[in-house]
Motif scaffolding. Structure first.
Motif, PDB file in Angstrom:
ATOM      1  N   TYR A  70       0.414   7.239   4.239  1.00 26.22           N
ATOM      2  CA  TYR A  70       1.351   6.474   3.418  1.00 26.22           C
ATOM      3  C   TYR A  70       0.939   5.006   3.233  1.00 26.22           C
ATOM      4  CZ  TYR A  70       5.564   4.518   1.438  1.00 26.22           C
ATOM      5  OH  TYR A  70       6.431   3.854   0.602  1.00 26.22           O
ATOM      6  N   PRO A  71       0.505   4.275   4.284  1.00 21.00           N
ATOM      7  CA  PRO A  71       0.052   2.900   4.050  1.00 21.00           C
ATOM      8  C   PRO A  71      -1.099   2.819   3.044  1.00 21.00           C
ATOM      9  CG  PRO A  71       0.401   3.258   6.379  1.00 21.00           C
ATOM     10  CD  PRO A  71       0.505   4.607   5.725  1.00 21.00           C
ATOM     11  N   SER A  72      -2.020   3.811   3.069  1.00 21.87           N
ATOM     12  CA  SER A  72      -3.102   3.831   2.094  1.00 21.87           C
ATOM     13  C   SER A  72      -2.555   4.066   0.689  1.00 21.87           C
ATOM     14  CB  SER A  72      -4.122   4.926   2.449  1.00 21.87           C
ATOM     15  OG  SER A  72      -4.738   4.646   3.686  1.00 21.87           O
ATOM     16  N   CYS A  73      -1.537   4.936   0.577  1.00 24.12           N
ATOM     17  CA  CYS A  73      -0.895   5.175  -0.719  1.00 24.12           C
ATOM     18  C   CYS A  73      -0.319   3.874  -1.287  1.00 24.12           C
ATOM     19  CB  CYS A  73       0.218   6.213  -0.578  1.00 24.12           C
ATOM     20  SG  CYS A  73      -0.335   7.897  -0.299  1.00 24.12           S
ATOM     21  N   VAL A  74       0.324   3.108  -0.431  1.00 21.92           N
ATOM     22  CA  VAL A  74       0.902   1.838  -0.859  1.00 21.92           C
ATOM     23  C   VAL A  74      -0.199   0.874  -1.283  1.00 21.92           C
ATOM     24  CG1 VAL A  74       2.192  -0.204  -0.094  1.00 21.92           C
ATOM     25  CG2 VAL A  74       2.954   2.089   0.582  1.00 21.92           C
ATOM     26  N   SER A  75      -1.254   0.794  -0.473  1.00 23.05           N
ATOM     27  CA  SER A  75      -2.337  -0.149  -0.743  1.00 23.05           C
ATOM     28  C   SER A  75      -3.075   0.175  -2.038  1.00 23.05           C
ATOM     29  CB  SER A  75      -3.333  -0.154   0.427  1.00 23.05           C
ATOM     30  OG  SER A  75      -4.379  -1.061   0.203  1.00 23.05           O
ATOM     31  N   PHE A  76      -3.216   1.471  -2.341  1.00 15.14           N
ATOM     32  CA  PHE A  76      -4.036   1.884  -3.481  1.00 15.14           C
ATOM     33  C   PHE A  76      -3.234   2.157  -4.752  1.00 15.14           C
ATOM     34  CE2 PHE A  76      -7.158   3.820  -0.190  1.00 15.14           C
ATOM     35  CZ  PHE A  76      -7.688   2.557   0.059  1.00 15.14           C
ATOM     36  N   THR A  77      -1.920   1.974  -4.735  1.00 13.86           N
ATOM     37  CA  THR A  77      -1.095   2.195  -5.927  1.00 13.86           C
ATOM     38  C   THR A  77      -0.998   0.904  -6.727  1.00 13.86           C
ATOM     39  OG1 THR A  77       0.193   3.930  -4.819  1.00 13.86           O
ATOM     40  CG2 THR A  77       1.160   2.927  -6.782  1.00 13.86           C
ATOM     41  N   THR A  78      -1.742   0.826  -7.833  1.00 13.39           N
ATOM     42  CA  THR A  78      -1.812  -0.414  -8.619  1.00 13.39           C
ATOM     43  C   THR A  78      -0.481  -0.741  -9.295  1.00 13.39           C
ATOM     44  OG1 THR A  78      -2.662   0.839 -10.517  1.00 13.39           O
ATOM     45  CG2 THR A  78      -4.284  -0.140  -9.033  1.00 13.39           C
ATOM     46  N   ALA A  79       0.358   0.289  -9.527  1.00 15.16           N
ATOM     47  CA  ALA A  79       1.642   0.048 -10.182  1.00 15.16           C
ATOM     48  C   ALA A  79       2.578  -0.791  -9.321  1.00 15.16           C
ATOM     49  CB  ALA A  79       2.312   1.388 -10.521  1.00 15.16           C
ATOM     50  N   LEU A  80       2.256  -0.933  -8.018  1.00 16.13           N
ATOM     51  CA  LEU A  80       3.084  -1.736  -7.119  1.00 16.13           C
ATOM     52  C   LEU A  80       2.715  -3.218  -7.161  1.00 16.13           C
ATOM     53  CD1 LEU A  80       3.276   0.655  -4.031  1.00 16.13           C
ATOM     54  CD2 LEU A  80       5.090   0.148  -5.675  1.00 16.13           C
ATOM     55  N   GLY A  81       1.713  -3.584  -7.990  1.00 13.44           N
ATOM     56  CA  GLY A  81       1.311  -4.978  -8.106  1.00 13.44           C
ATOM     57  C   GLY A  81      -0.070  -5.227  -7.546  1.00 13.44           C
ATOM     58  N   SER A  82      -0.516  -6.457  -7.627  1.00 10.87           N
ATOM     59  CA  SER A  82      -1.870  -6.802  -7.180  1.00 10.87           C
ATOM     60  C   SER A  82      -1.949  -7.106  -5.696  1.00 10.87           C
ATOM     61  CB  SER A  82      -2.386  -8.018  -7.969  1.00 10.87           C
ATOM     62  OG  SER A  82      -1.550  -9.143  -7.741  1.00 10.87           O
TER      63      SER A  82
END
Length: 382
Positions: free
Chosen positions: A248-260
């Protein structure tokens, strides 16, 4: 502030502080290990996952020798040796090298087996049937409170350094220097743990087992009816642990839709996961007299339902592998990402506090073997 407490309660609190600092370092770095590796030139982009595979491969087999080691050198010194193994692993990120990473991962796998088995053994020797639930939840809350401290540290560091996407080598050295120092502080606290009270830890004459008998007793316990049933719960905690600490932390880190600035968002996720753990630990520890009326089964069921909700909010996603602008059934939003982190942490605490309490209360004479098997089944599903 602990002067008015019973010796066994003070021991559990000191144990909690030792694990707080050790895992403030280790658990927090787990949230950024893969992004750090991907930001480092000359390192295989999947090295973080290979590292985890080595850790848990070694840990799987080390669990079978953990009980004899804990019995021979004592629970306290087993935890000290295990803590040093964690520091050796963390120090490697100061001069990140792929070969050292894999070797130190194997060392860490061995250290993890004895530090967790030692923790369970020491906790058991400082509990009675009536205090097992409270002490287990209190220890779990202190341990997982490290996520809050680690998340705050990571967030502040990323904000101060202006980290948005990749993590600069200078920032990596600052982070891992602090983590290495904190893990050594945890080792020092564990090294000064007092002996458990004699009236709780005394072993009747004739029950002392030799090395071979301890190993065989672990296997015998493994195939008892109750332990085979518990194995299902142990295995589930491994599945969800690998998800909320790694995937899950990797999902957050790699999801560009969540911002830069997703690395700062990972730090915030660590804080929310830690708060979920601490709140659950507080409910089942400080308020144990009230929440105990629910029963262990209802608390575990509640944790399972909370996790189902969290998994549904995440599904489906391939963001743990590479950066993506895709989304699941629900469009990625920062608020939802943080709520998921909280739910994952709260649900994890529901399961683990009740497992700890059950093992402490029901296996006081075989605590080393019981906790070794707990970790064995857990890591085999990671």
């Amino acid at each position: 502030c602990t002067m008015g407490l019973l010796p066994e309660t003070r021991n559990v609190i000191q144990l909690g502080f030792g694990f707080f600092f050790t895992f403030l370092a280790f658990n927090s770095q787990g949230f950024i290990e893969e992004p750090v590796i991907q930001s480092t030139e000359g390192i295989n982009s999947g090295a973080g996952y290979y590292s985890l595979a080595i850790i848990y491969f070694v840990l799987t087999f080390a669990n079978f020798v953990a009980a004899p080691i804990v019995d021979i050198i004592s629970a306290k010194w087993a935890m000290v040796v295990g803590g040093i193994c964690y520091a050796v692993f963390l120090a490697g990120f100061l001069f990140l090298n792929e070969i050292y990473l894999y070797i130190s991962s194997a060392v860490l796998g061995f250290g993890a087996a004895i530090i967790w088995t030692g923790q369970g053994t020491y906790l058991s020797k400082n509990c009675t049937e009536h205090t097992s639930g409270r002490n287990s939840a209190m220890l779990w809350a202190m341990l997982q409170g490290s996520l809050v401290g680690g998340g705050i540290f990571l967030f502040g560091t990323f904000q101060a350094s202006g980290t948005t996407d990749s993590i600069a080598p200078k920032t990596v050295k600052i982070i891992y220097s602090v983590f290495t120092a904190l893990s050594l502080l945890g080792v020092a606290i564990l090294a000064f743990l007092p002996s458990p009270p004699a009236h709780l830890s005394s072993t009747p004459t004739g029950e002392k087992l030799d090395y071979k008998e301890l190993i065989m007793s672990t296997f015998k316990l493994m195939f008892t009816k109750n332990m085979l049933l518990l194995a299902i719960a142990f295995a589930y905690t491994g599945i969800e642990l690998s998800f909320w600490t790694g995937i899950y932390p990797s999902c957050v880190s790699f999801t560009t839709a969540l911002g830069s600035n997703t690395n700062s968002l990972v730090a915030l996720n660590a804080i929310l996961s830690g708060l979920g753990q601490c709140i659950a630990g507080g409910l089942f520890g400080v308020l144990a007299s009230k929440t105990a009326k629910l029963g262990r089964y209802m608390i575990v069921l509640m944790g399972g339902l909370i996790h189902l909700l969290a998994f549904a909010l995440v599904f489906p996603s391939d963001a743990n592998l590479n950066k993506t602008d895709g989304s699941g059934f629900i469009k990625p939003r920062v608020a939802i990402a943080l709520v998921i982190g909280f739910l994952l942490g709260f649900g994890d605490a529901c399961w683990n506090t009740q497992i700890y309490s059950h093992l402490v209360a029901n296996y006081p004479k075989q605590s080393s073997q019981a906790f070794a098997l707990y970790k064995f089944y857990q890591v085999n599903t990671i």
